[in-house]
Design a protein around this motif. Structure first.
Motif, short mmCIF file in Angstrom:
data_model
loop_
_atom_site.label_atom_id
_atom_site.label_comp_id
_atom_site.label_asym_id
_atom_site.label_seq_id
_atom_site.Cartn_x
_atom_site.Cartn_y
_atom_site.Cartn_z
N ARG A 101 0.84 -1.21 0.00
CA ARG A 101 0.00 0.00 0.00
C ARG A 101 0.87 1.26 0.00
NH1 ARG A 101 -3.03 -3.19 -1.90
NH2 ARG A 101 -4.57 -4.35 -0.70
N ARG A 102 2.00 1.18 0.68
CA ARG A 102 2.92 2.33 0.72
C ARG A 102 3.45 2.62 -0.68
NH1 ARG A 102 3.58 6.62 2.16
NH2 ARG A 102 5.53 7.51 2.87
N ALA A 103 3.78 1.56 -1.43
CA ALA A 103 4.24 1.73 -2.81
C ALA A 103 3.13 2.35 -3.65
CB ALA A 103 4.67 0.38 -3.39
N GLN A 104 1.90 1.91 -3.42
CA GLN A 104 0.77 2.48 -4.17
C GLN A 104 0.57 3.96 -3.84
OE1 GLN A 104 -1.97 -0.88 -3.02
NE2 GLN A 104 -2.75 -0.43 -5.05
N GLN A 105 0.70 4.28 -2.54
CA GLN A 105 0.56 5.69 -2.16
C GLN A 105 1.59 6.56 -2.88
OE1 GLN A 105 1.14 5.63 2.06
NE2 GLN A 105 -0.92 4.87 2.48
N ALA A 106 2.77 5.99 -3.11
CA ALA A 106 3.82 6.75 -3.79
C ALA A 106 3.55 6.85 -5.29
CB ALA A 106 5.19 6.10 -3.52
N GLY A 107 2.57 6.08 -5.78
CA GLY A 107 2.21 6.19 -7.20
C GLY A 107 2.38 4.91 -8.00
N ALA A 108 2.86 3.84 -7.37
CA ALA A 108 3.01 2.58 -8.11
C ALA A 108 1.65 1.94 -8.34
CB ALA A 108 3.91 1.63 -7.32
N LYS A 109 1.53 1.24 -9.47
CA LYS A 109 0.28 0.50 -9.74
C LYS A 109 0.49 -0.94 -9.28
CE LYS A 109 0.88 1.83 -13.95
NZ LYS A 109 0.83 1.76 -15.41
N LEU A 110 -0.58 -1.55 -8.80
CA LEU A 110 -0.49 -2.94 -8.34
C LEU A 110 -1.63 -3.74 -8.94
CD1 LEU A 110 0.45 -5.27 -6.42
CD2 LEU A 110 -1.02 -4.24 -4.67
N ARG A 111 -1.29 -4.86 -9.55
CA ARG A 111 -2.34 -5.79 -10.00
C ARG A 111 -2.16 -7.08 -9.23
NH1 ARG A 111 -4.15 -4.03 -15.77
NH2 ARG A 111 -3.30 -1.95 -15.63
N GLU A 112 -3.19 -7.43 -8.48
CA GLU A 112 -3.15 -8.66 -7.68
C GLU A 112 -3.82 -9.78 -8.44
OE1 GLU A 112 -4.27 -7.80 -3.51
OE2 GLU A 112 -4.11 -5.68 -4.04
N GLY A 113 -3.51 -11.01 -8.09
CA GLY A 113 -4.10 -12.16 -8.77
C GLY A 113 -3.55 -12.34 -10.18
N VAL A 114 -2.30 -11.88 -10.37
CA VAL A 114 -1.65 -11.99 -11.69
C VAL A 114 -0.37 -12.81 -11.52
CG1 VAL A 114 -0.57 -10.71 -13.57
CG2 VAL A 114 -2.57 -9.76 -12.42
N THR A 115 -0.37 -14.02 -12.08
CA THR A 115 0.81 -14.89 -11.95
C THR A 115 1.65 -14.81 -13.20
OG1 THR A 115 -0.45 -16.40 -10.58
CG2 THR A 115 1.57 -17.27 -11.54
N VAL A 116 2.87 -14.33 -13.03
CA VAL A 116 3.78 -14.25 -14.18
C VAL A 116 4.30 -15.65 -14.49
CG1 VAL A 116 6.03 -13.35 -14.92
CG2 VAL A 116 4.36 -11.85 -13.80
N THR A 117 4.18 -16.05 -15.75
CA THR A 117 4.57 -17.43 -16.11
C THR A 117 5.85 -17.48 -16.93
OG1 THR A 117 3.09 -17.28 -18.01
CG2 THR A 117 2.21 -18.34 -16.02
N GLY A 118 6.27 -16.35 -17.48
CA GLY A 118 7.52 -16.37 -18.24
C GLY A 118 7.82 -15.03 -18.87
N PRO A 119 9.02 -14.92 -19.47
CA PRO A 119 9.42 -13.65 -20.07
C PRO A 119 8.90 -13.51 -21.50
CG PRO A 119 11.22 -15.23 -20.21
CD PRO A 119 10.08 -15.95 -19.55
N VAL A 120 8.77 -12.26 -21.95
CA VAL A 120 8.61 -11.97 -23.39
C VAL A 120 9.98 -11.47 -23.83
CG1 VAL A 120 7.52 -10.47 -25.08
CG2 VAL A 120 6.21 -11.28 -23.10
N LEU A 121 10.56 -12.13 -24.82
CA LEU A 121 11.91 -11.74 -25.24
C LEU A 121 11.86 -10.90 -26.51
CD1 LEU A 121 13.88 -15.09 -24.64
CD2 LEU A 121 13.67 -13.11 -23.12
N ASP A 122 12.76 -9.93 -26.58
CA ASP A 122 12.93 -9.16 -27.81
C ASP A 122 13.64 -10.09 -28.81
OD1 ASP A 122 13.74 -5.86 -28.59
OD2 ASP A 122 14.47 -7.55 -29.75
N GLU A 123 12.98 -10.30 -29.95
CA GLU A 123 13.52 -11.29 -30.90
C GLU A 123 14.90 -10.92 -31.40
OE1 GLU A 123 10.68 -11.88 -34.06
OE2 GLU A 123 9.18 -12.45 -32.55
#
Ligand SMILES: Cc1cc2nc3c(=O)[nH]c(=O)nc-3n(C[C@H](O)[C@H](O)[C@H](O)COP(=O)(O)OP(=O)(O)OC[C@H]3O[C@@H](n4cnc5c(N)ncnc54)[C@H](O)[C@@H]3O)c2cc1C
Length: 438
Positions: free
Chosen positions: A134-156
């Motif tokens: 919440r402190r990070a959000q107060q400073a202006g960061a966006k937070l998305r919960e319930g989002v599981t990162v499964t892998g990278p997107v690579l620059d080809e």
């Protein structure tokens, strides 16, 4: 692929910057994981005016297996983020560490220093981690919960990480940013997907913990027990009892991978055996247990490197930053997050891509300067106490010498002033002289 976006718990969605390719980014920086490392990184990035998006697989408040203890180092990191740490705000303070071993009991107050406060704290991680996010959000960061990162997107073209693929409530989507941070904890799925595995030449701990209702819940010292026995072998590790101030105590134990017992120890049985020797009135019995016994690994002494690799930067447990001397990880997760955020802010302010790259590539060196020598000494320590006869010798001799134990507290908790008194200079000197390998 769906375009659904889960609820954004901070109002702004930010337009993001535009890549040379013309594809819009979702943010300047994506931080994967909103534990202490991720939230601290996001807080300092947002403070520096960057558009930062945190992706977190769980939803706050959420449990994290932990001892819930903060040394003065952790307190300093909280204060630096403007978090109120007063007792009225629900924090339980402690005055120092009580060490029990070799038939003795020593109370060691936290050292008096200008760099750190003279007290530690206890707070359940369910509260602490939500508060930091919440402190990070107060400073202006966006937070998305319930989002599981499964892998990278690579620059080809370059092979660098340019974004992440994530699984959400109703499908999969990609997020893009100029810089990606892995703050996804000990397993760091994202680091592994980029080819960064744990190093087997670096220490690793395993710890279990649970909670009991106990009259000891308002203890004003953190308590650690050095006598963990496997038959007639003294194990490298310790048990802890931390009063939560809410009628319960957090009780657990951790072992290091330098012992022969590591890997084939039944941690639950060891915990029960250790607790069976405690006075009955403390209440550490099955009837008083309020939570399941849960365990997790403690990645120590930089056990995943490099900390910058093809556009990906590692903070906290993802980069194996737990202190090998005492198993403390929250302070190091937060401090590495701050170092990282300051590096990224400078890097993204450079005009040319090559300059940005040069600044980002300096992050591993900044970490080595902060912890490298100290962790090298820690690796020697961990190896030494993996030998039962040495562990027994050290416990017996140190416990009968309070002055030595006061020095040990400074060394083990990494609490010194630059310059400082003779013991500070000795600890700092050891860290400076130690080899600092990549
Ligand atoms: C039993 C035990 C006791 C401990 N006791 C203490 C203690 O008393 N004091 C102390 O200082 N340290 C303690 N530690 C260490 C401490 O818990 C860690 O060092 C600390 O949590 C590291 O913070 P972090 O932010 O790097 O990782 P984490 O706290 O693990 O946070 C990682 C975050 O990333 C999220 N995440 C993971 N994967 C993904 C994904 N694929 N996509 C999106 N999000 C993801 C997780 O949900 C989590 O919120 C203990 C550890 C254990 C196991």
């Amino acid at each position: 692929m769906t375009e659904h976006v889960p609820p954004v718990t901070q109002a702004s969605t930010g337009a993001g910057s535009r890549r040379p390719s013309g594809r819009a980014d979702d943010a300047d920086v994506i931080v994967v994981g909103a534990g202490p490392a991720g939230s601290t990184t996001a807080f300092y990035l947002a403070q520096a005016g960057l558009d930062v998006l945190m992706l977190e697989k769980s939803a706050f408040p959420r449990e994290k297996v932990c001892g819930d203890g903060l040394t003065p180092r952790g307190v300093r990191a909280l204060v630096a983020m403007g978090i109120s740490v007063s007792e009225q705000d629900g924090w339980v303070r402690n005055k120092g560490l009580r060490v029990i071993g070799a038939g003795k009991r020593l109370e060691l107050p936290w050292p008096e220093l200008s760099s750190y406060p003279g007290y530690g704290l206890v707070r359940p991680r369910t509260d602490l981690d939500q508060m930091l996010a919440r402190r990070a959000q107060q400073a202006g960061a966006k937070l998305r919960e319930g989002v599981t990162v499964t892998g990278p997107v690579l620059d080809e073209r370059t092979g660098r990480i340019a974004g992440v693929v994530a699984k959400e409530a109703d499908g999969e989507r990609t997020y893009r940013a100029r810089v990606i941070v892995a703050a996804d904890g000990n397993s760091s799925r994202l680091s592994v997907a980029m080819g960064l595995r744990k190093r087997d030449d670096r220490p690793l701990g395993v710890a279990v913990r649970t909670y009991y209702t106990s009259p000891r819940h308002d203890d004003d010292y953190l308590e650690s027990w050095l006598d963990l026995w496997d038959g007639d072998r003294l194990l490298p590790g310790y048990g802890w009892i931390f009063g939560m101030g809410d009628g319960t105590s957090n009780v657990g134990l951790g072992l290091l991978n330098t012992s022969a017992a590591f890997g084939h120890t039944d941690y639950h049985a060891l915990l029960r055996k250790w607790l069976a020797g405690m006075p009955g009135e403390w209440g550490f019995t099955e009837e008083n247990r309020t939570q399941p016994i849960r365990g997790a690994a403690l990645p120590m002494g930089f056990n995943r490197t490099p900390h910058y690799y093809r556009g990906l930067l590692l903070a906290g447990d993802a980069g194996g930053m737990v202190n090998p001397f005492n198993g403390e990880g929250i302070a190091y997760a937060m401090e590495s997050g701050e170092i990282l955020a300051r590096t990224i802010a400078q890097a993204l302010a450079r005009a040319r891509r090559s300059e940005t790259e040069r600044v980002l590539a300096g992050y591993p060196q900044a970490l080595r300067e902060a912890y490298g020598g100290y962790y090298s000494v820690g690796r020697v320590f961990v190896k030494a106490i993996g030998r039962p006869e040495l562990m027994r010798f050290a416990t017996k001799h140190a416990m009968s010498r309070p002055a030595l134990m006061r020095f040990a507290l400074k060394l083990l908790a990494n609490l010194t002033d630059p310059g400082g008194d003779a013991t500070d200079r000795l600890v700092n000197g050891l860290s400076k002289l130690a080899p600092n390998p990549k």
